[in-house]
Scaffold this motif. Sequence first.
Motif, PDB file in Angstrom:
ATOM      1  N   MET A 131     102.067  37.542  34.635  1.00 40.71           N
ATOM      2  CA  MET A 131     102.751  38.793  34.097  1.00 40.71           C
ATOM      3  C   MET A 131     102.667  39.939  33.578  1.00 40.71           C
ATOM      4  O   MET A 131     102.573  40.632  32.329  1.00 40.71           O
ATOM      5  N   ILE A 132     101.176  40.712  33.897  1.00 40.63           N
ATOM      6  CA  ILE A 132     100.541  41.570  33.803  1.00 40.63           C
ATOM      7  C   ILE A 132     100.291  42.597  34.668  1.00 40.63           C
ATOM      8  O   ILE A 132     100.066  42.963  35.316  1.00 40.63           O
ATOM      9  N   ALA A 133     101.023  44.056  34.461  1.00 40.07           N
ATOM     10  CA  ALA A 133     101.126  45.138  34.830  1.00 40.07           C
ATOM     11  C   ALA A 133      99.325  45.845  34.368  1.00 40.07           C
ATOM     12  O   ALA A 133      98.703  46.284  33.459  1.00 40.07           O
ATOM     13  N   THR A 134      98.242  46.460  35.580  1.00 39.77           N
ATOM     14  CA  THR A 134      97.258  47.380  35.314  1.00 39.77           C
ATOM     15  C   THR A 134      97.593  47.948  36.673  1.00 39.77           C
ATOM     16  O   THR A 134      97.755  48.244  37.889  1.00 39.77           O
ATOM     17  N   ARG A 135      97.099  48.920  37.026  1.00 44.06           N
ATOM     18  CA  ARG A 135      96.424  50.346  37.784  1.00 44.06           C
ATOM     19  C   ARG A 135      95.498  50.117  38.000  1.00 44.06           C
ATOM     20  O   ARG A 135      94.710  50.643  37.132  1.00 44.06           O
ATOM     21  N   LEU A 136      94.875  50.562  38.991  1.00 41.87           N
ATOM     22  CA  LEU A 136      93.366  50.782  39.571  1.00 41.87           C
ATOM     23  C   LEU A 136      93.161  52.380  39.950  1.00 41.87           C
ATOM     24  O   LEU A 136      94.268  52.219  41.460  1.00 41.87           O
ATOM     25  N   ASP A 137      93.185  53.235  39.217  1.00 41.13           N
ATOM     26  CA  ASP A 137      93.249  54.655  39.855  1.00 41.13           C
ATOM     27  C   ASP A 137      92.103  55.814  40.840  1.00 41.13           C
ATOM     28  O   ASP A 137      92.225  56.503  41.400  1.00 41.13           O
ATOM     29  N   GLY A 138      90.925  54.506  40.624  1.00 44.51           N
ATOM     30  CA  GLY A 138      90.005  55.249  41.280  1.00 44.51           C
ATOM     31  C   GLY A 138      88.922  54.267  40.826  1.00 44.51           C
ATOM     32  O   GLY A 138      88.914  53.500  39.833  1.00 44.51           O
ATOM     33  N   PRO A 139      87.675  54.657  42.143  1.00 47.87           N
ATOM     34  CA  PRO A 139      86.186  53.415  40.932  1.00 47.87           C
ATOM     35  C   PRO A 139      85.888  53.710  40.145  1.00 47.87           C
ATOM     36  O   PRO A 139      86.116  54.705  39.359  1.00 47.87           O
ATOM     37  N   ALA A 140      85.757  52.356  39.371  1.00 47.18           N
ATOM     38  CA  ALA A 140      85.601  52.327  37.834  1.00 47.18           C
ATOM     39  C   ALA A 140      86.462  53.240  37.362  1.00 47.18           C
ATOM     40  O   ALA A 140      86.458  52.846  35.507  1.00 47.18           O
ATOM     41  N   ASP A 141      87.823  53.062  37.686  1.00 42.32           N
ATOM     42  CA  ASP A 141      89.265  53.619  36.475  1.00 42.32           C
ATOM     43  C   ASP A 141      90.549  52.928  36.499  1.00 42.32           C
ATOM     44  O   ASP A 141      90.360  52.292  37.810  1.00 42.32           O
ATOM     45  N   VAL A 142      90.748  52.084  35.039  1.00 47.18           N
ATOM     46  CA  VAL A 142      91.579  51.313  35.623  1.00 47.18           C
ATOM     47  C   VAL A 142      92.403  51.456  33.608  1.00 47.18           C
ATOM     48  O   VAL A 142      92.067  52.524  33.338  1.00 47.18           O
ATOM     49  N   ASP A 143      93.618  51.450  34.104  1.00 41.74           N
ATOM     50  CA  ASP A 143      94.410  51.475  33.048  1.00 41.74           C
ATOM     51  C   ASP A 143      95.705  49.922  33.476  1.00 41.74           C
ATOM     52  O   ASP A 143      96.202  50.169  33.356  1.00 41.74           O
ATOM     53  N   PHE A 144      95.522  50.144  30.908  1.00 43.29           N
ATOM     54  CA  PHE A 144      96.783  48.788  31.464  1.00 43.29           C
ATOM     55  C   PHE A 144      97.494  49.515  30.830  1.00 43.29           C
ATOM     56  O   PHE A 144      97.726  49.708  29.720  1.00 43.29           O
ATOM     57  N   MET A 145      98.288  48.551  32.014  1.00 43.71           N
ATOM     58  CA  MET A 145      99.528  49.232  31.417  1.00 43.71           C
ATOM     59  C   MET A 145     100.787  48.029  30.421  1.00 43.71           C
ATOM     60  O   MET A 145     100.835  46.738  30.410  1.00 43.71           O
ATOM     61  N   GLY A 146     101.805  48.957  29.596  1.00 47.89           N
ATOM     62  CA  GLY A 146     101.867  47.501  28.234  1.00 47.89           C
ATOM     63  C   GLY A 146     101.065  48.308  27.416  1.00 47.89           C
ATOM     64  O   GLY A 146     100.112  47.943  26.398  1.00 47.89           O
ATOM     65  N   GLU A 147     102.080  47.247  26.098  1.00 46.54           N
ATOM     66  CA  GLU A 147     101.621  47.159  25.147  1.00 46.54           C
ATOM     67  C   GLU A 147     100.625  46.328  24.281  1.00 46.54           C
ATOM     68  O   GLU A 147     100.824  45.296  25.103  1.00 46.54           O
ATOM     69  N   LYS A 148     100.210  46.268  24.155  1.00 46.09           N
ATOM     70  CA  LYS A 148      98.589  45.563  23.541  1.00 46.09           C
ATOM     71  C   LYS A 148      99.268  44.233  22.958  1.00 46.09           C
ATOM     72  O   LYS A 148     100.334  44.352  21.853  1.00 46.09           O
ATOM     73  N   GLY A 149      99.403  42.592  23.763  1.00 45.82           N
ATOM     74  CA  GLY A 149      99.773  41.486  22.800  1.00 45.82           C
ATOM     75  C   GLY A 149     100.777  40.832  23.938  1.00 45.82           C
ATOM     76  O   GLY A 149     101.322  40.470  23.513  1.00 45.82           O
ATOM     77  N   ALA A 150     101.410  41.818  24.685  1.00 54.13           N
ATOM     78  CA  ALA A 150     102.580  41.259  25.311  1.00 54.13           C
ATOM     79  C   ALA A 150     102.209  40.716  26.839  1.00 54.13           C
ATOM     80  O   ALA A 150     102.633  40.572  27.102  1.00 54.13           O
ATOM     81  N   GLU A 151     101.070  41.029  27.341  1.00 49.80           N
ATOM     82  CA  GLU A 151     100.043  40.195  28.359  1.00 49.80           C
ATOM     83  C   GLU A 151     100.917  38.570  28.138  1.00 49.80           C
ATOM     84  O   GLU A 151     100.649  38.051  27.306  1.00 49.80           O
ATOM     85  N   VAL A 152     101.745  37.708  29.055  1.00 50.99           N
ATOM     86  CA  VAL A 152     101.176  36.834  29.851  1.00 50.99           C
ATOM     87  C   VAL A 152     101.246  36.182  31.009  1.00 50.99           C
ATOM     88  O   VAL A 152     101.823  37.009  32.054  1.00 50.99           O
ATOM     89  N   MET A 153     100.664  34.743  30.901  1.00 52.36           N
ATOM     90  CA  MET A 153     100.410  34.083  31.730  1.00 52.36           C
ATOM     91  C   MET A 153     101.201  32.882  32.220  1.00 52.36           C
ATOM     92  O   MET A 153     100.379  32.603  30.754  1.00 52.36           O
ATOM     93  N   HIS A 154     100.701  32.109  33.564  1.00 55.28           N
ATOM     94  CA  HIS A 154     100.573  30.910  33.235  1.00 55.28           C
ATOM     95  C   HIS A 154      99.877  30.252  34.104  1.00 55.28           C
ATOM     96  O   HIS A 154      99.518  30.730  34.991  1.00 55.28           O
ATOM     97  N   LEU A 155      99.215  28.919  33.563  1.00 54.60           N
ATOM     98  CA  LEU A 155      98.786  28.084  34.761  1.00 54.60           C
ATOM     99  C   LEU A 155      99.249  26.611  34.685  1.00 54.60           C
ATOM    100  O   LEU A 155      99.545  26.339  33.441  1.00 54.60           O
ATOM    101  N   ALA A 156      98.358  25.913  35.738  1.00 55.76           N
ATOM    102  CA  ALA A 156      98.517  24.727  36.135  1.00 55.76           C
ATOM    103  C   ALA A 156      97.172  24.401  36.512  1.00 55.76           C
ATOM    104  O   ALA A 156      96.307  24.670  37.626  1.00 55.76           O
TER     105      ALA A 156
END
Length: 318
Positions: A131-156
Amino acid sequence: MKYGIIGAGAMGYRYGVMLQENAGVEVDFIDTWEPNVEKVRELGGVSVARDHENRRVVPINIYYPEEYQGHPDVWIIFKKQMQLDEELARDAKAELFHDDQYVFSAMNGMGHFEKIAQYFAPEKIICGTAMIATRLDGPADVDFMGEKGAEVMHLAMYASKSVPSNVTEFITDLKKAYLGPIVVEDYLGMCMSKVVFNAVVNTLCTMFEVQMGQFIEYEGVPQMARQLFDEAYDACERAGIYLIETRQEEIDSVTTTSHALKYHYPSMYQDFSKGRPTEVDYINGYIAKIGREHDYVCRTHEFVTQQVHLAELMRKYH
């Protein structure tokens, strides 16, 4: 541990950069999109911002599959579902995969773990959702969306409920990277929980070409979400798949996540707006497929899938 990122796109950059910078581990990036690889080499790294601010160049190592000589402990795969078969075949031909390696993926949609299992033993596959939002706006151009520390993921684990010691070390690195890992036992219920969320937010934001914050302004969103969630849960229950969140928790998450990521365009819209095929067949279409296989017609998901494909076709007139 050492990590190799297959797919230096929005999420590949997010995981790789956060592991490299926050966990202090070695990370290599493998990519086949030439403009992206060459732009990284021109810049000396990838250009990273968070919520459009504080842009900086983060030095990274990036390679085409055929030139890579490294040996990561864990491969992390983020490709579009439609590109995965070709990517895995090219990587295997370049002899990147080895029996002692684990592989992790938190791609959108469903169907990728079966493809990955053609190259890795089932017990080596780690399934994830993010549940982590990220944008790739072009080659080598990325934007991490959301406040730092708000990242959530699950694994199994794909083939068992127990977590091997090597995977425990991977989880520790994810925690150090501030990626917010939560371990669960049932990979299928975990993955389908994310699929049904995307089947509402990603798909509807794409159809109306809006950010998540704009989408949630409409007071009818919870009712729309309930209709899509009820179909999805009914289909999954007939298939013996039990999601890790309740129906009401999924509805609530649409509201909370859309407010938290109010300026974010979901990845499906990012593909749609750039004229690329969307992953709707692996999201709403996958839910509809489960329904059809268990004598239950997900009429809304069937209709929405066709609507997105119609919108894709109609782009040629604009």
